[in-house]
Design a protein around this motif. Structure first.
Motif, PDB file in Angstrom:
ATOM      1  N   PHE A   1     -52.392  15.952 -41.031  1.00 52.79           N
ATOM      2  CA  PHE A   1     -51.849  16.839 -42.052  1.00 52.79           C
ATOM      3  C   PHE A   1     -52.714  16.754 -43.308  1.00 52.79           C
ATOM      4  N   VAL A   2     -53.158  17.895 -43.786  1.00 52.32           N
ATOM      5  CA  VAL A   2     -53.862  17.963 -45.061  1.00 52.32           C
ATOM      6  C   VAL A   2     -52.896  18.624 -46.045  1.00 52.32           C
ATOM      7  N   ILE A   3     -52.340  17.815 -46.931  1.00 49.85           N
ATOM      8  CA  ILE A   3     -51.284  18.288 -47.826  1.00 49.85           C
ATOM      9  C   ILE A   3     -51.927  18.858 -49.087  1.00 49.85           C
ATOM     10  N   ILE A   4     -51.965  20.167 -49.138  1.00 50.56           N
ATOM     11  CA  ILE A   4     -52.598  20.884 -50.242  1.00 50.56           C
ATOM     12  C   ILE A   4     -51.678  20.909 -51.462  1.00 50.56           C
ATOM     13  N   ASN A   5     -50.401  21.127 -51.209  1.00 48.35           N
ATOM     14  CA  ASN A   5     -49.439  21.282 -52.295  1.00 48.35           C
ATOM     15  C   ASN A   5     -48.078  20.802 -51.809  1.00 48.35           C
ATOM     16  N   ARG A   6     -47.497  19.831 -52.509  1.00 50.90           N
ATOM     17  CA  ARG A   6     -46.190  19.278 -52.118  1.00 50.90           C
ATOM     18  C   ARG A   6     -45.026  20.056 -52.712  1.00 50.90           C
TER      19      ARG A   6
ATOM     20  N   VAL B   1     -52.507  22.440 -44.312  1.00 49.94           N
ATOM     21  CA  VAL B   1     -53.260  22.625 -43.072  1.00 49.94           C
ATOM     22  C   VAL B   1     -52.959  21.466 -42.126  1.00 49.94           C
ATOM     23  N   LYS B   2     -52.679  21.806 -40.871  1.00 44.72           N
ATOM     24  CA  LYS B   2     -52.473  20.783 -39.846  1.00 44.72           C
ATOM     25  C   LYS B   2     -53.592  20.898 -38.830  1.00 44.72           C
ATOM     26  N   VAL B   3     -54.077  19.746 -38.379  1.00 49.82           N
ATOM     27  CA  VAL B   3     -55.230  19.710 -37.496  1.00 49.82           C
ATOM     28  C   VAL B   3     -54.847  19.020 -36.189  1.00 49.82           C
ATOM     29  N   LEU B   4     -54.825  19.777 -35.112  1.00 52.69           N
ATOM     30  CA  LEU B   4     -54.540  19.216 -33.797  1.00 52.69           C
ATOM     31  C   LEU B   4     -55.812  18.565 -33.270  1.00 52.69           C
ATOM     32  N   CYS B   5     -55.692  17.317 -32.801  1.00 59.05           N
ATOM     33  CA  CYS B   5     -56.877  16.572 -32.403  1.00 59.05           C
ATOM     34  C   CYS B   5     -56.506  15.462 -31.423  1.00 59.05           C
ATOM     35  N   ARG B   6     -57.520  14.726 -30.993  1.00 57.29           N
ATOM     36  CA  ARG B   6     -57.274  13.533 -30.182  1.00 57.29           C
ATOM     37  C   ARG B   6     -56.837  12.393 -31.102  1.00 57.29           C
ATOM     38  N   ALA B   7     -55.857  11.624 -30.654  1.00 59.43           N
ATOM     39  CA  ALA B   7     -55.422  10.471 -31.447  1.00 59.43           C
ATOM     40  C   ALA B   7     -56.572   9.488 -31.648  1.00 59.43           C
ATOM     41  N   SER B   8     -57.426   9.365 -30.640  1.00 57.24           N
ATOM     42  CA  SER B   8     -58.551   8.431 -30.709  1.00 57.24           C
ATOM     43  C   SER B   8     -59.609   8.852 -31.722  1.00 57.24           C
ATOM     44  N   GLN B   9     -59.551  10.096 -32.186  1.00 50.57           N
ATOM     45  CA  GLN B   9     -60.516  10.592 -33.171  1.00 50.57           C
ATOM     46  C   GLN B   9     -59.866  10.933 -34.507  1.00 50.57           C
ATOM     47  N   ALA B  10     -58.582  10.624 -34.648  1.00 55.47           N
ATOM     48  CA  ALA B  10     -57.847  11.029 -35.849  1.00 55.47           C
ATOM     49  C   ALA B  10     -58.400  10.377 -37.112  1.00 55.47           C
TER      50      ALA B  10
ATOM     51  N   THR C   1     -61.470   9.416 -37.673  1.00 60.17           N
ATOM     52  CA  THR C   1     -62.746  10.073 -37.979  1.00 60.17           C
ATOM     53  C   THR C   1     -62.500  11.402 -38.681  1.00 60.17           C
ATOM     54  N   ILE C   2     -61.532  12.137 -38.181  1.00 59.03           N
ATOM     55  CA  ILE C   2     -61.195  13.433 -38.780  1.00 59.03           C
ATOM     56  C   ILE C   2     -60.624  13.238 -40.184  1.00 59.03           C
ATOM     57  N   LYS C   3     -59.755  12.255 -40.341  1.00 61.21           N
ATOM     58  CA  LYS C   3     -59.205  11.971 -41.668  1.00 61.21           C
ATOM     59  C   LYS C   3     -60.324  11.656 -42.658  1.00 61.21           C
ATOM     60  N   ALA C   4     -61.302  10.880 -42.213  1.00 59.08           N
ATOM     61  CA  ALA C   4     -62.411  10.499 -43.095  1.00 59.08           C
ATOM     62  C   ALA C   4     -63.227  11.704 -43.541  1.00 59.08           C
ATOM     63  N   ALA C   5     -63.284  12.738 -42.704  1.00 56.69           N
ATOM     64  CA  ALA C   5     -64.057  13.928 -43.049  1.00 56.69           C
ATOM     65  C   ALA C   5     -63.476  14.662 -44.258  1.00 56.69           C
ATOM     66  N   PHE C   6     -62.188  14.464 -44.518  1.00 57.61           N
ATOM     67  CA  PHE C   6     -61.538  15.129 -45.654  1.00 57.61           C
ATOM     68  C   PHE C   6     -61.652  14.311 -46.944  1.00 57.61           C
TER      69      PHE C   6
ATOM     70  N   ASP D   1     -53.918  10.098 -50.229  1.00 56.01           N
ATOM     71  CA  ASP D   1     -52.496  10.395 -50.087  1.00 56.01           C
ATOM     72  C   ASP D   1     -52.239  11.830 -49.645  1.00 56.01           C
ATOM     73  N   GLN D   2     -53.311  12.634 -49.573  1.00 59.11           N
ATOM     74  CA  GLN D   2     -53.160  14.026 -49.140  1.00 59.11           C
ATOM     75  C   GLN D   2     -53.403  14.209 -47.645  1.00 59.11           C
ATOM     76  N   VAL D   3     -53.906  13.192 -46.981  1.00 66.79           N
ATOM     77  CA  VAL D   3     -54.254  13.303 -45.563  1.00 66.79           C
ATOM     78  C   VAL D   3     -53.454  12.272 -44.771  1.00 66.79           C
ATOM     79  N   VAL D   4     -52.623  12.768 -43.861  1.00 58.47           N
ATOM     80  CA  VAL D   4     -51.706  11.906 -43.109  1.00 58.47           C
ATOM     81  C   VAL D   4     -51.888  12.136 -41.616  1.00 58.47           C
TER      82      VAL D   4
END
Length: 331
Positions: free
Chosen positions: A183-188, A291-300, A302-307, A314-317
């Motif tokens: 989850f990329v939390i743009i606005n709460r 924005v929600k990003v569907l991905c492999r748990a094993s790569q989550a 890595t994907i979080k780090a890209a943001f 605290d915006q990426v969960v």
């Protein structure tokens, strides 16, 4: 002597991969199309309900704050479904709910909220409604709440005509494979255009809406075998295209509107860059900027780090597939 019936319940949010966008019956919350979602572990609602014969009206607390008359009336109408079934129309309740998810921000807080309240009412009044029937009750609080009663992948059947019992949710796949959603939390904050108003406006004014039911039917037919095959790429491609079609309808409404914010587009660009690098990552978005990003748990991770260069920690969960709604242990 007071008669008290109480229970607590937890329900997790769900994110639709094949979207629900529009009702054919607003009173019964009957959808125009079927839909399919993934229940997630990271966000949830805890709700306690206490039916008490000494009360002269319903009382509703959300996040520790007493709610206004309008919000309480919405909960009261939902409680009436259970009171009528129990044969106790004048048994009022105190409802205490805590959303462990930003409310009304496009992160499915209403889904988990009404699913938790439905489960609590069913247990407190000892109605013993089965999961399918209970989903038809939850649906009348928030359509997507029908799906939050169940874990993993869940399909909500649109049903037939105005027959309420025919529109229900059922488990489709336990999602017990290498799967996650970032989850990329743009606005709460609460979104500016309520989902229900957005649905209705799109239905009435967007020329693309006439194609929506057949597009959903095609997407459902393709995504279900892909889920069973654990084919993330096909699941992700279908889900992303379905979400983009939903948002295209809002842009084509009259007047046009969108839930996207500039940072939403930045996040989507990062996802597409990840794909160019060979990392399977797919976008889905609901009625909100997040924005929600569907991905492999094993790569989550890595994907979080890209943001990280653009979004705060605290915006990426990271969320994994979540469980069905369940009772809370008594303290």
């Amino acid at each position: 002597m007071n008669e008290i019936h109480s229970a607590g319940y937890r329900a997790h949010t769900n994110i639709a991969l094949i979207k629900y966008w529009g009702k054919r019956n607003k009173e019964l919350f009957l959808p125009v199309t079927s839909s399919l979602s993934l229940t997630l572990d990271a966000f949830y609602t805890d709700t306690h309900v206490e039916f008490d014969t000494s009360l002269t009206g319903d009382v509703f607390y959300l996040g520790g704050e007493l709610q206004n008359e309008a919000n309480t009336a919405k909960v009261s109408r939902f409680l009436d479904l259970f009171r009528e079934t129990a044969g106790k129309p004048n048994l009022y309740a105190k409802v205490t709910s805590v959303n462990h998810v930003p409310t009304a921000a496009g992160l499915a807080s209403s889904a988990s909220a009404f699913a938790a309240l439905a489960g609590a009412c069913n247990l407190a009044l000892d109605l013993q409604l089965d999961a399918q029937t209970l989903s038809t009750y939850a649906r009348q609080g928030s359509g997507s709440a029908s799906r939050s009663l169940l874990g993993g992948f869940v399909e909500w059947h649109k049903g037939e005509g105005d027959e309420s019992a025919s529109s229900y949710a059922e488990a489709f796949d336990d999602a017990d494979w290498d799967l996650a959603m970032v989850f990329v939390i743009i606005n709460r904050n609460a979104k500016k255009i309520d989902s229900r108003l957005g649905m209705e406006h799109t239905n009435q004014t967007s020329p693309f809406y006439a194609l929506w039911p057949q597009e959903v039917e095609k997407d459902l037919a393709m995504i279900k075998p892909a889920i069973k095959a654990h084919d993330l790429d096909t699941v992700g491609q279908i889900a992303e295209h379905n979400a983009m079609k939903m948002h295209a309808m809002t842009i084509a409404a009259k007047p046009s509107f969108t839930y996207w914010e500039p940072a939403s587009i930045e996040a989507m660009t990062i996802v597409r860059e990840l794909r160019e690098q060979g990392i399977p990552a797919y976008i889905t978005m609901d009625a909100g900027p997040n924005v929600k990003v569907l991905c492999r748990a094993s790569q989550a991770e890595t994907i979080k780090a890209a943001f990280a260069p653009r979004f705060g920690a605290d915006q990426v969960v990271i969320a994994k597939p979540g469980p069905a709604a369940h009772p809370l242990e008594k303290e």
